[in-house]
Design an enzyme around this catalytic site. Structure first.
Site, mmCIF file in Angstrom:
data_model
loop_
_atom_site.group_PDB
_atom_site.id
_atom_site.type_symbol
_atom_site.label_atom_id
_atom_site.label_comp_id
_atom_site.label_asym_id
_atom_site.label_seq_id
_atom_site.Cartn_x
_atom_site.Cartn_y
_atom_site.Cartn_z
ATOM 1 N N CYS A 185 76.639 48.978 -1.150
ATOM 2 C CA CYS A 185 77.340 47.954 -0.376
ATOM 3 C C CYS A 185 76.610 47.585 0.919
ATOM 4 O O CYS A 185 76.814 46.495 1.455
ATOM 5 C CB CYS A 185 78.767 48.409 -0.065
ATOM 6 S SG CYS A 185 79.797 48.624 -1.532
ATOM 7 N N HIS A 231 81.344 43.311 5.185
ATOM 8 C CA HIS A 231 81.463 43.654 3.772
ATOM 9 C C HIS A 231 82.897 43.414 3.307
ATOM 10 O O HIS A 231 83.853 43.884 3.923
ATOM 11 C CB HIS A 231 81.061 45.107 3.556
ATOM 12 C CG HIS A 231 81.319 45.606 2.178
ATOM 13 N ND1 HIS A 231 80.961 44.902 1.054
ATOM 14 C CD2 HIS A 231 81.925 46.742 1.736
ATOM 15 C CE1 HIS A 231 81.324 45.576 -0.021
ATOM 16 N NE2 HIS A 231 81.913 46.698 0.369
ATOM 17 N N ASN A 289 85.557 43.008 -4.336
ATOM 18 C CA ASN A 289 84.449 43.688 -3.671
ATOM 19 C C ASN A 289 83.203 43.556 -4.540
ATOM 20 O O ASN A 289 83.109 44.175 -5.590
ATOM 21 C CB ASN A 289 84.821 45.162 -3.463
ATOM 22 C CG ASN A 289 83.754 45.949 -2.734
ATOM 23 O OD1 ASN A 289 82.593 45.535 -2.638
ATOM 24 N ND2 ASN A 289 84.125 47.111 -2.238
#
Length: 234
Positions: free
Chosen positions: A21, A161, A191
């Site tokens: 990520c 993020h 996500n």
């Protein structure tokens, strides 16, 4: 290298960055360093994720929240240009390497030694990840701006993020910033790991949230555990 081939970029070279990520923040930092070295002028950073291949459909702590996505940013050195990457910060904590992971299929637990097929699926200890992100998110943003000599008030848009809306609003609250200055698109894609901030950056510019000359902060955190942030002038 397949992307290089498909683009017909015969005079380029290609390599992978694996920081999950946080991959885009790490990638932006590497790209900026290569350009600042003076040896490279044009670099394409691509972030692509396919979590649908590693999720366990019966694990409702992960399955509903992740999506597939890809984004790309073209960086180019231009004489006299005042925009681009102004500063970057990165960090990792390997003592928590198993907080977010795929246990099986790698060198630590090869396919032939896995106790079952679900060992090849993505796992995450959600409460620990939430606490980690709420700690490191504000910390890395403050560090970035302090080292760059910029104030929170000067940043037009924060692109973090896209993991959890409560995390985004929580970071905004801890920094004392209106949540409206944080770009959000996770309600549409979920996500998408390293791709999330690149997709969000593109949409923020396309929607007029960012214009030429504006300051933007990109902040990421994820597996590793890892975290990073970049200050960019559009």
């Amino acid at each position: 290298t397949r992307v290089q081939y498909e683009l017909g970029a015969e005079n380029a070279f290609a390599f992978d960055i694996n920081s999950v990520c946080s991959g885009s923040s790490f990638g932006i930092t590497i790209v900026d360093s290569l350009i600042q070295s003076g040896k490279f002028r044009t670099i394409l950073l691509v972030a692509a994720e396919m979590y649908s291949k590693i999720l366990n459909g019966k694990d409702f702590s992960t399955y509903p929240f992740f999506g597939d996505g890809a984004g790309a940013v073209l960086f180019r050195a231009e004489p006299g240009c005042s925009g681009g990457v102004l500063h970057s910060c990165l960090g990792t904590d390997g003592s928590k390497h198993d907080t977010i992971c795929v246990p099986g299929g790698g060198t630590m637990l090869p396919f032939g030694k896995m106790p079952g097929p679900r060992s090849a699926c993505f796992r995450m200890r959600g409460e620990e990840v939430f606490a980690f992100t709420m700690d490191k998110g504000p910390e890395i943003i403050r560090r970035l701006l302090d080292e760059a000599g910029e104030a929170l008030e000067e940043v037009k848009c924060f692109i973090c993020h896209q993991a959890n809306i409560h995390i985004l609003h929580g970071i905004a609250g801890l920094l004392g910033i209106p949540k409206e200055r944080f770009f959000v698109n996770l309600d549409r894609y979920g996500n998408t790991a390293s791709a999330s901030v690149i997709i969000a950056l593109d949409e923020a510019i396309s929607e007029g949230r960012l214009a030429q000359g504006d300051l933007a902060v990109i902040a990421t955190s994820g597996g590793g555990l890892s975290w990073g942030a970049n200050l960019i002038r559009i």
